[in-house]
Design a protein around this motif. Structure first.
Motif, PDB file in Angstrom:
ATOM      1  N   ASP A  18      11.560  -1.932  -8.420  1.00  0.00           N
ATOM      2  CA  ASP A  18      10.890  -2.441  -9.592  1.00  0.00           C
ATOM      3  C   ASP A  18      10.138  -3.025 -10.195  1.00  0.00           C
ATOM      4  N   GLN A  19       8.930  -3.218  -9.016  1.00  0.00           N
ATOM      5  CA  GLN A  19       7.138  -3.703  -8.677  1.00  0.00           C
ATOM      6  C   GLN A  19       6.620  -2.847  -9.853  1.00  0.00           C
ATOM      7  N   GLY A  20       6.892  -2.238 -10.889  1.00  0.00           N
ATOM      8  CA  GLY A  20       5.467  -1.662 -10.999  1.00  0.00           C
ATOM      9  C   GLY A  20       4.702  -0.434 -10.186  1.00  0.00           C
ATOM     10  N   LYS A  21       5.252  -0.465  -9.300  1.00  0.00           N
ATOM     11  CA  LYS A  21       3.560   0.502  -8.531  1.00  0.00           C
ATOM     12  C   LYS A  21       3.854   1.927  -8.993  1.00  0.00           C
ATOM     13  N   GLU A  22       3.277   2.498  -8.948  1.00  0.00           N
ATOM     14  CA  GLU A  22       3.573   3.988 -10.204  1.00  0.00           C
ATOM     15  C   GLU A  22       3.976   5.230  -9.299  1.00  0.00           C
ATOM     16  N   MET A  25       7.707   3.832  -8.352  1.00  0.00           N
ATOM     17  CA  MET A  25       7.778   4.496  -9.789  1.00  0.00           C
ATOM     18  C   MET A  25       8.836   5.852  -9.871  1.00  0.00           C
ATOM     19  N   ASN A  29      12.066   7.196  -9.508  1.00  0.00           N
ATOM     20  CA  ASN A  29      13.048   8.085 -10.800  1.00  0.00           C
ATOM     21  C   ASN A  29      13.029   9.740  -9.873  1.00  0.00           C
ATOM     22  N   ASP A  58       9.083  -0.496  -0.148  1.00  0.00           N
ATOM     23  CA  ASP A  58       8.992  -1.920  -0.875  1.00  0.00           C
ATOM     24  C   ASP A  58       8.544  -2.864  -0.823  1.00  0.00           C
TER      25      ASP A  58
END
Length: 219
Positions: A18-22, A25, A29, A58
Motif C-alpha cells: 500500500d505504498q501508493g507507487k503507481e 498499485m 489491482n 515492494d
C-alpha cells in the motif's frame, strides 16, 4: 484442491502492498482481479509466485517469488528475493530463501521426491545448481528469463550437476500467458537500478572513469 488457500494467502500479501507507487498499485489491482484459468493446471501456484514477486519489489528487492509444494499440493514454504533488503545478502535469491526455510524447518526430511518448486522467473545458474542439490522433483517457472536464465542451458552444466539433474524436471509452468508476462514485467520494475548496485559492488561503476584516467596517463 488448495486453490482457496492459495487465493487467501495471495490476497493477504497483496493487502500489505500500500505504498501508493503507481506501478505497484496497478499490478496489485491486476493480481487481485485475476481469475485462475482452469485450462492451466499451474495457474494458482504461478499466480502466488507473481504475487510474491510484487511483494519483493515492494520490499526493495528483485522481483522474484517462489513456493515449495508437497506431493499433496499443499504449500510447505514460500518467499521472495531478499538480496538487497533489509541488508545485502548475495545468496538470497527467491528459490534460495524458500529452500533454506524448508531445510531449516524440516531436517528430518531426506528426500524431496514428489515435491514441486514454483518460481516466477526461470532460475539463474546459482539457483539451478542449488535446486539440483536439494533434490526437489520438479521446478516450474512462470516466465522464461532470456538474459540470466539457466534452465535452457542445463545440458552445458559440468558432468556432476548434469547427471544429478537427470531425475528432475526443470520446465516452464503450465500457466496463462498473461501471468507469464506479468512475472516478467514485475521483475523489470526495479531491475536496472538493482543491477547498478551489483555493478558498484564489483567496482564496475567506475570502469569508464578508470579507462579515461589510463588513456590520459599513456598519452
Amino acid at each position: 484442491m488448495y486453490f482457496q488457500e492459495i487465493r487467501e494467502l495471495g490476497e493477504g500479501i497483496l493487502g500489505k502492498i500500500d505504498q501508493g507507487k503507481e506501478k505497484l498499485m496497478n499490478w496489485k489491482n491486476w493480481l487481485s482481479e485475476y481469475g485462475f484459468n482452469p485450462k492451466f493446471p499451474d495457474d494458482p501456484y504461478s499466480w502466488l509466485t507473481v504475487v510474491l514477486a510484487l511483494q519483493s519489489v515492494d520490499s526493495g528487492n528483485y522481483g522474484v517469488g517462489s513456493v515449495l509444494v508437497g506431493a499433496s499440493g499443499k504449500i510447505v514454504s514460500m518467499g521472495h528475493n531478499l538480496v538487497y533488503s533489509p541488508y545485502f545478502r548475495s545468496d538470497l535469491h527467491g528459490e534460495m530463501v524458500v529452500i533454506n526455510h524448508f531445510e531449516d524447518e524440516h531436517p528430518e526430511i531426506t528426500t524431496l521426491e514428489g515435491y514441486t518448486l514454483y518460481t516466477s522467473l526461470e532460475s539463474c545458474p546459482m539457483c539451478l545448481v542449488r535446486l539440483i542439490s536439494s533434490g526437489v522433483n520438479r521446478v516450474l517457472h512462470a516466465a522464461s528469463d532470456p538474459i540470466a536464465g539457466a534452465v535452457s542451458t542445463i545440458e552445458l552444466l559440468p558432468p556432476l550437476w548434469k547427471d544429478l539433474s537427470e531425475h528432475q524436471f526443470f520446465v516452464k509452468a503450465e500457466c496463462s500467458e498473461e501471468l507469464s508476462k506479468a512475472a516478467l514485467e514485475i521483475m523489470h520494475i526495479n531491475a536496472e537500478e538493482l543491477l547498478e548496485v551489483l555493478k558498484n559492488r564489483a567496482g564496475s561503476a567506475g570502469e569508464e572513469e578508470g579507462k579515461e584516467k589510463y588513456r590520459k596517463t599513456v598519452n
